[in-house]
Design an enzyme around this catalytic site. Sequence first.
Site, PDB file in Angstrom:
ATOM      1  N   SER A 142       2.824   4.609  -3.995  1.00 38.01           N
ATOM      2  CA  SER A 142       4.038   3.868  -4.340  1.00 38.01           C
ATOM      3  C   SER A 142       4.705   4.380  -5.617  1.00 38.01           C
ATOM      4  O   SER A 142       5.937   4.491  -5.672  1.00 38.01           O
ATOM      5  CB  SER A 142       3.733   2.371  -4.462  1.00 38.01           C
ATOM      6  N   LYS A 162      -2.856  -9.532  -1.094  1.00 39.01           N
ATOM      7  CA  LYS A 162      -1.636  -9.963  -0.410  1.00 39.01           C
ATOM      8  C   LYS A 162      -1.646 -11.464  -0.079  1.00 39.01           C
ATOM      9  O   LYS A 162      -0.627 -12.143  -0.216  1.00 39.01           O
ATOM     10  CB  LYS A 162      -1.404  -9.146   0.854  1.00 39.01           C
ATOM     11  N   ASP A 183       6.357  -5.128   5.111  1.00 36.06           N
ATOM     12  CA  ASP A 183       5.640  -4.210   6.006  1.00 36.06           C
ATOM     13  C   ASP A 183       6.315  -4.128   7.374  1.00 36.06           C
ATOM     14  O   ASP A 183       6.484  -3.041   7.932  1.00 36.06           O
ATOM     15  CB  ASP A 183       4.187  -4.653   6.169  1.00 36.06           C
ATOM     16  N   ALA A 196      -3.530  -5.312   9.108  1.00 34.92           N
ATOM     17  CA  ALA A 196      -2.351  -4.447   9.208  1.00 34.92           C
ATOM     18  C   ALA A 196      -1.495  -4.759  10.421  1.00 34.92           C
ATOM     19  O   ALA A 196      -0.301  -4.444  10.445  1.00 34.92           O
ATOM     20  CB  ALA A 196      -2.785  -2.983   9.251  1.00 34.92           C
ATOM     21  N   ARG A 215     -11.154  -5.079  19.863  1.00 29.00           N
ATOM     22  CA  ARG A 215     -12.587  -5.212  20.170  1.00 29.00           C
ATOM     23  C   ARG A 215     -13.043  -6.665  20.060  1.00 29.00           C
ATOM     24  O   ARG A 215     -13.831  -7.134  20.865  1.00 29.00           O
ATOM     25  CB  ARG A 215     -13.408  -4.322  19.227  1.00 29.00           C
TER      26      ARG A 215
END
Length: 286
Positions: free
Chosen positions: A24, A75, A111, A140, A161
Amino acid sequence: MADSRETFVNQAFVVGYPIKHSRSPLIHRHWLKSFGIEGSYERVAVSPEDFEAFIAALKTGASGFCGGNVTIPHKEAACRLADAPDALAEELGAANTLWMEEGRLNATNTDGIGFTASLDAGHPGWENVDRAVILGAGGASRAVVQAVRDRGIGEINIVNRSMERAVELADRFGPAIHAHPMAALGEVCEGAGLFINTTSLGMDGEAVDEMPFERLLSSAVVTDIVYVPLMTPILKQAEAKGLATVDGLGMLLHQAVPGFEKWFGRRPVVDEELRNLVIADMEAHA
């Protein structure tokens, strides 16, 4: 008269733990230099036990920062501690961009915006499909699921999974989202027009089992949020099948745009110069 936003020195950060590998600063310092803005952007390593104190200092002004980016593992805490998280951050339960405004700490999550902006740039019209497949249900994947849903794709199949995690995402993001075990991957790929890998499969180029890409539409787009290497094993498989691909680097670059605009008052662009700068850094640290 000079624009005060260009002469007032704002200081921004990226906070995480660890943080030394974050790219970043490379992105934001490039934009600061391009605009001639006397600002700063720095890495700050803060442990989970110290994060609340870091946010408190941001709110009071004691830290000297006007805002910044938040990465792993902070986050969720950033969203919880913010005074005014927006709807995107609240639904995700996670924030990656913070800024002070009128004495309040605001929060959002860019994101998903970065993901869709990257696809818009790499393959315009990607959203004009009926069905998408998202591989993975980890942290994510949340912003990706939210962003793809918000662009209007009517059926989104999450394959993971752990069924429990896939079901949690389906419950969180509504009736367009469906959870499936890995054994169903071939079935859900049938006739899908978009395939997204949100797992770490293929990171650093490790081998990946063959994906059932022959069952996707011939016009399908395959994308991967992994960007090291740029051409991941999953993207190589898709390319070998004649499918369009979009790499994961664009998401990193585009998600940085809204924060820079909040902190420094100018909206930057993601161009080849920036992309090549980051690729050169990746190659230097390979």
